[in-house]
Write an enzyme that holds these catalytic residues in place. Structure first.
Site, PDB file in Angstrom:
ATOM      1  N   GLU A  68     -12.655  31.409  97.667  1.00  0.00           N
ATOM      2  CA  GLU A  68     -12.044  31.443  96.334  1.00  0.00           C
ATOM      3  C   GLU A  68     -13.020  30.837  95.337  1.00  0.00           C
ATOM      4  O   GLU A  68     -13.990  30.181  95.714  1.00  0.00           O
ATOM      5  CB  GLU A  68     -10.723  30.662  96.337  1.00  0.00           C
ATOM      6  CG  GLU A  68      -9.610  31.436  96.999  1.00  0.00           C
ATOM      7  CD  GLU A  68      -8.256  30.754  96.879  1.00  0.00           C
ATOM      8  OE1 GLU A  68      -8.206  29.572  96.500  1.00  0.00           O
ATOM      9  OE2 GLU A  68      -7.250  31.418  97.169  1.00  0.00           O
ATOM     10  N   HIS A 122      -3.153  28.971  85.001  1.00  0.00           N
ATOM     11  CA  HIS A 122      -3.686  30.043  85.839  1.00  0.00           C
ATOM     12  C   HIS A 122      -3.978  31.237  84.938  1.00  0.00           C
ATOM     13  O   HIS A 122      -3.144  31.611  84.116  1.00  0.00           O
ATOM     14  CB  HIS A 122      -2.702  30.430  86.940  1.00  0.00           C
ATOM     15  CG  HIS A 122      -3.373  31.161  88.053  1.00  0.00           C
ATOM     16  ND1 HIS A 122      -3.771  32.466  87.935  1.00  0.00           N
ATOM     17  CD2 HIS A 122      -3.768  30.756  89.281  1.00  0.00           C
ATOM     18  CE1 HIS A 122      -4.362  32.841  89.052  1.00  0.00           C
ATOM     19  NE2 HIS A 122      -4.379  31.815  89.883  1.00  0.00           N
ATOM     20  N   ARG A 182     -11.292  28.427  86.706  1.00  0.00           N
ATOM     21  CA  ARG A 182     -10.008  28.845  86.136  1.00  0.00           C
ATOM     22  C   ARG A 182      -9.868  28.578  84.642  1.00  0.00           C
ATOM     23  O   ARG A 182      -9.380  29.435  83.897  1.00  0.00           O
ATOM     24  CB  ARG A 182      -8.879  28.066  86.817  1.00  0.00           C
ATOM     25  CG  ARG A 182      -8.321  28.791  87.954  1.00  0.00           C
ATOM     26  CD  ARG A 182      -7.185  28.094  88.576  1.00  0.00           C
ATOM     27  NE  ARG A 182      -7.027  28.740  89.880  1.00  0.00           N
ATOM     28  CZ  ARG A 182      -6.198  28.355  90.804  1.00  0.00           C
ATOM     29  NH1 ARG A 182      -5.428  27.310  90.594  1.00  0.00           N
ATOM     30  NH2 ARG A 182      -6.106  28.995  91.940  1.00  0.00           N
ATOM     31  N   HIS A 203       0.317  26.203  85.349  1.00  0.00           N
ATOM     32  CA  HIS A 203       0.343  26.422  86.792  1.00  0.00           C
ATOM     33  C   HIS A 203       0.433  25.146  87.614  1.00  0.00           C
ATOM     34  O   HIS A 203       1.195  25.056  88.564  1.00  0.00           O
ATOM     35  CB  HIS A 203      -0.923  27.192  87.168  1.00  0.00           C
ATOM     36  CG  HIS A 203      -1.006  27.574  88.599  1.00  0.00           C
ATOM     37  ND1 HIS A 203      -0.001  28.278  89.237  1.00  0.00           N
ATOM     38  CD2 HIS A 203      -1.971  27.360  89.543  1.00  0.00           C
ATOM     39  CE1 HIS A 203      -0.349  28.486  90.498  1.00  0.00           C
ATOM     40  NE2 HIS A 203      -1.523  27.923  90.701  1.00  0.00           N
ATOM     41  N   ARG A 224      -8.256  21.024  89.190  1.00  0.00           N
ATOM     42  CA  ARG A 224      -8.060  21.143  90.636  1.00  0.00           C
ATOM     43  C   ARG A 224      -8.863  22.307  91.201  1.00  0.00           C
ATOM     44  O   ARG A 224      -8.878  23.398  90.635  1.00  0.00           O
ATOM     45  CB  ARG A 224      -6.578  21.377  90.908  1.00  0.00           C
ATOM     46  CG  ARG A 224      -6.236  21.637  92.356  1.00  0.00           C
ATOM     47  CD  ARG A 224      -4.786  22.024  92.463  1.00  0.00           C
ATOM     48  NE  ARG A 224      -4.526  23.311  91.857  1.00  0.00           N
ATOM     49  CZ  ARG A 224      -4.036  24.381  92.489  1.00  0.00           C
ATOM     50  NH1 ARG A 224      -3.752  24.308  93.772  1.00  0.00           N
ATOM     51  NH2 ARG A 224      -3.817  25.506  91.858  1.00  0.00           N
TER      52      ARG A 224
HETATM   53  C1  LIG Z   1       2.986  30.608  92.231  1.00  0.00           C
HETATM   54  C2  LIG Z   1       2.199  29.474  92.793  1.00  0.00           C
HETATM   55  C3  LIG Z   1       1.134  29.732  93.651  1.00  0.00           C
HETATM   56  C4  LIG Z   1       0.400  28.674  94.181  1.00  0.00           C
HETATM   57  N1  LIG Z   1      -0.607  28.947  95.077  1.00  0.00           N
HETATM   58  C5  LIG Z   1      -1.231  27.910  95.681  1.00  0.00           C
HETATM   59  C6  LIG Z   1      -2.177  28.152  96.721  1.00  0.00           C
HETATM   60  O1  LIG Z   1      -2.447  29.279  97.096  1.00  0.00           O
HETATM   61  N2  LIG Z   1      -2.776  27.069  97.304  1.00  0.00           N
HETATM   62  C7  LIG Z   1      -2.502  25.781  96.936  1.00  0.00           C
HETATM   63  O2  LIG Z   1      -3.076  24.843  97.494  1.00  0.00           O
HETATM   64  N3  LIG Z   1      -1.597  25.538  95.954  1.00  0.00           N
HETATM   65  C8  LIG Z   1      -0.956  26.556  95.342  1.00  0.00           C
HETATM   66  N4  LIG Z   1      -0.024  26.297  94.381  1.00  0.00           N
HETATM   67  C9  LIG Z   1       0.306  24.898  94.078  1.00  0.00           C
HETATM   68  C10 LIG Z   1       1.145  24.325  95.222  1.00  0.00           C
HETATM   69  O3  LIG Z   1       2.040  25.300  95.676  1.00  0.00           O
HETATM   70  C11 LIG Z   1       1.933  23.104  94.786  1.00  0.00           C
HETATM   71  O4  LIG Z   1       1.113  22.204  94.107  1.00  0.00           O
HETATM   72  C12 LIG Z   1       2.520  22.383  95.992  1.00  0.00           C
HETATM   73  O5  LIG Z   1       3.215  23.287  96.816  1.00  0.00           O
HETATM   74  C13 LIG Z   1       3.444  21.280  95.540  1.00  0.00           C
HETATM   75  O6  LIG Z   1       4.118  20.782  96.664  1.00  0.00           O
HETATM   76  P1  LIG Z   1       5.131  19.593  96.476  1.00  0.00           P
HETATM   77  O7  LIG Z   1       5.717  19.318  97.821  1.00  0.00           O
HETATM   78  O8  LIG Z   1       4.472  18.484  95.773  1.00  0.00           O
HETATM   79  O9  LIG Z   1       6.246  20.172  95.474  1.00  0.00           O
HETATM   80  P2  LIG Z   1       7.139  21.491  95.561  1.00  0.00           P
HETATM   81  O10 LIG Z   1       6.740  22.359  96.662  1.00  0.00           O
HETATM   82  O11 LIG Z   1       7.215  22.073  94.218  1.00  0.00           O
HETATM   83  O12 LIG Z   1       8.571  20.893  95.914  1.00  0.00           O
HETATM   84  C14 LIG Z   1       9.290  20.148  94.966  1.00  0.00           C
HETATM   85  C15 LIG Z   1      10.659  19.828  95.533  1.00  0.00           C
HETATM   86  O13 LIG Z   1      11.278  18.843  94.685  1.00  0.00           O
HETATM   87  C16 LIG Z   1      12.598  19.241  94.409  1.00  0.00           C
HETATM   88  N5  LIG Z   1      13.010  18.621  93.155  1.00  0.00           N
HETATM   89  C17 LIG Z   1      12.444  18.712  91.924  1.00  0.00           C
HETATM   90  N6  LIG Z   1      13.132  17.971  91.043  1.00  0.00           N
HETATM   91  C18 LIG Z   1      14.148  17.408  91.725  1.00  0.00           C
HETATM   92  C19 LIG Z   1      15.230  16.545  91.385  1.00  0.00           C
HETATM   93  N7  LIG Z   1      15.420  16.087  90.143  1.00  0.00           N
HETATM   94  N8  LIG Z   1      16.101  16.176  92.353  1.00  0.00           N
HETATM   95  C20 LIG Z   1      15.967  16.635  93.638  1.00  0.00           C
HETATM   96  N9  LIG Z   1      14.967  17.441  94.017  1.00  0.00           N
HETATM   97  C21 LIG Z   1      14.076  17.817  93.073  1.00  0.00           C
HETATM   98  C22 LIG Z   1      12.564  20.747  94.397  1.00  0.00           C
HETATM   99  O14 LIG Z   1      13.867  21.256  94.565  1.00  0.00           O
HETATM  100  C23 LIG Z   1      11.621  21.006  95.579  1.00  0.00           C
HETATM  101  O15 LIG Z   1      12.349  20.933  96.787  1.00  0.00           O
HETATM  102  C24 LIG Z   1       0.723  27.336  93.833  1.00  0.00           C
HETATM  103  C25 LIG Z   1       1.782  27.088  92.968  1.00  0.00           C
HETATM  104  C26 LIG Z   1       2.525  28.135  92.448  1.00  0.00           C
HETATM  105  C27 LIG Z   1       3.674  27.841  91.528  1.00  0.00           C
END
Ligand SMILES: Cc1cc2nc3c(=O)[nH]c(=O)nc-3n(C[C@H](O)[C@H](O)[C@H](O)COP(=O)(O)OP(=O)(O)OC[C@H]3O[C@@H](n4cnc5c(N)ncnc54)[C@H](O)[C@@H]3O)c2cc1C
Length: 507
Positions: free
Chosen positions: A110, A226, A272, A333, A368
């Protein structure tokens, strides 16, 4: 409810932490929506890790530092890249099925990666596969419980105790939970912007709750946009992965002209932020609402097999990737900043931890590197879980104090549009000041609690934090670009830190 550990969020970071915490006591994982609704579930491109034969941890480190534009925390980067390979091996042992080719694991390349080091699963469903694996593992422990449709409203931190007030949508009532320690794993804040690739749950709740509780918030002005989100009437801003350009996708304006060569020598594979700004400039120059991502010269069967989820989603909105150039434009993003933590997820508040996108370890600096955030969730989620186990079980009161509920009356969609226009890809001092003024305008305060007003309050507070820190950072660096300070300045090679009590400082 009194679990030993409360994990707010069920994405990769929260799930990975819960697995570690299962050894230390009862764990309650709450998620605002269904357990499947998180950024983790939508992550397409993959997860970066130095595991291929021609790769080295030092190269992954260098690429991450370079992308971070002088602002990465070196120890955090070292931790990420060094612990990454073992973390991935563990995921594989737990059943994660990454795509393979004849030589073993299939690595793709990438933008800004000097080696092919991005693992993917089911083509473009990497995050879903990792989250599925982690959920299955976490749910195999009898002492790990899940509550979906339970939005945390506020943190309850009093006399060294931790807890949260949350809204149980099924019961339509608020509930108090206290625990030995709380992990914020609430993900990102893309929904603070009118255009975003993020799911509805990403309203920056963790940052806002932590801010209200007195936590330090760091580097919040750095938001990655993004370059290529689908721009079709009635469709969500669905992400069209960088890997599409990695496989040969071309960006054209509406006259059919390839324009990236005018902006960067790496053309479509430039960083990006460069591609996002180039697209905005091109849209303005040609007075069009989007540009086109052209994949029509690539083999249709290959596209369908390599990117099945993207292919099907575009078809659903009337775009056949093999025949039609796709209308795209940038969208918010990823949040590089967030709740300031050490390498074990500790915040400046006892018993409050944060991991994943909501946290700011400094690992991403000002920008990032693609595919580093799933790895961040897995590596730092595990570390936070281990550190939380040490939280003492003594003197946890049964109840904690909650702040009285107040929320602004500004409509959320108005705030999001304002943030998009004034605190987006291209910023300037006047625009940021105007955003702050309009966000601070007295439009009334509501004290009646509703889930919608809770989100509006969070969007409002996070928007103000972004605007204030973006105004204070009088330079351009990484994802933060200011027309009135268009170059990097040595005196700003520091992290911004903002807290309710101490204002903004750079350190
Ligand atoms: C479309 C897209 C594509 C991406 N592609 C990539 C990729 O290819 N590679 C990569 O490394 N990263 C990618 N990213 C970024 C990556 O997916 C995220 O940074 C990462 O998954 C975040 O993980 P997390 O566990 O921190 O949060 P998340 O996976 O967002 O989980 C957050 C959790 O918190 C919960 N939550 C939020 N607020 C509250 C609240 N007030 N009370 C209770 N629960 C709450 C939600 O319900 C959810 O369960 C992408 C992001 C997006 C949006």
């Amino acid at each position: 409810m009194t679990p030993d550990f409360l994990v707010i969020g069920a994405g990769v970071a929260g799930l990975r932490a819960a697995i570690e915490l299962a050894e230390g006591g009862n764990v309650l994982v709450v998620a605002k929506d269904s357990l499947q609704e998180s950024s983790s579930q939508y992550a397409q491109g993959g997860i970066a890790v130095a595991l291929s034969d021609d790769d080295e941890v030092e190269l992954h480190e260098q690429d991450t530092l370079y992308a971070g534009d002088g602002l990465c925390d070196r120890a955090a980067v070292r931790t990420l890249v060094e612990e990454g390979p073992a973390a991935i091996q563990q995921l594989i042992e737990w059943g994660a099925a990454f795509d393979r080719d004849e030589s073993g694991l299939a690595f793709t390349r990438e933008a800004a990666h000097s080696r092919s080091r991005v693992l993917h699963a089911h083509g473009d469903s990497t995050g879903r596969e990792i989250a599925r694996t982690l959920y299955r593992r976490a749910a195999s422990f009898p002492n790990v419980t899940f509550h979906s449709y339970s939005a945390a409203i506020d943190l309850l931190l009093d006399d060294g105790a931790a807890g949260a007030l949350w809204y149980d949508a099924a019961a339509q009532s608020t509930v108090t939970i206290t625990a030995r320690a709380v992990l914020l794993a609430t993900g990102g804040l893309g929904r603070v912007y009118a255009n975003t690739t993020n799911p509805d749950v990403a309203t920056g709740d963790g940052v806002a709750m932590a801010w209200r509780a007195g936590a330090e918030i760091s580097d919040i002005e750095f938001v990655q946009f993004h370059p290529t989100a689908l721009h079709v009437e009635g469709a969500p801003r669905f992400l069209l992965s960088e890997a599409l350009r990695g496989e040969g996708g071309l960006l054209r304006n509406h006259s059919g002209e390839r324009f990236m060569e005018r902006y960067h020598k790496l053309r479509e594979l430039a960083p990006r932020d460069v591609v996002a700004r180039a697209i905005v400039t091109e849209m303005q120059r040609t007075d069009t609402p989007d540009v086109l991502l052209d994949l029509t010269h690539l083999d249709g069967t290959f596209l369908r097999e390599r990117f099945p989820r993207i292919f099907e989603t575009c078809l659903r909105y009337g775009v056949d990737l093999s025949r039609d150039p796709v209308p795209v434009r940038p969208a918010a993003h990823y949040a590089m900043g967030g709740v300031r933590t050490d390498l074990d997820g500790r915040t400046n508040i006892a018993r409050l931890f944060a991991a994943g996108e909501v946290a700011s370890t400094g690992v991403h600096g000002a920008n990032r590197l693609a595919s580093n955030s799933l790895l961040e969730g897995v590596v730092f989620g595990a570390r936070a879980g281990r550190a939380m186990r040490e939280a003492s079980s003594k003197s946890v009161p049964r109840t904690c104090r909650a702040e009285p509920f107040t929320a602004p009356c500004q409509p959320t969609h108005e705030m999001r549009q304002l943030v998009w226009e004034r605190c987006g890809i291209v910023r300037c001092g006047d625009g940021l000041r105007l955003a702050i003024q309009q966000l601070e305008e007295e439009r009334g305060i509501s004290t009646a609690f509703t889930p919608e007003r809770t989100e509006a309050r969070n969007v409002h507070q996070v928007a103000l934090l972004i605007a204030r820190c973006a105004l204070a950072r009088e330079e351009s660096r990484g994802a933060h670009f200011r027309t009135d300070f268009p170059v990097k300045r040595a005196e700003f090679e520091k992290h911004s830190v903002i807290s309710k009590d101490a204002g903004i400082r750079f350190q």
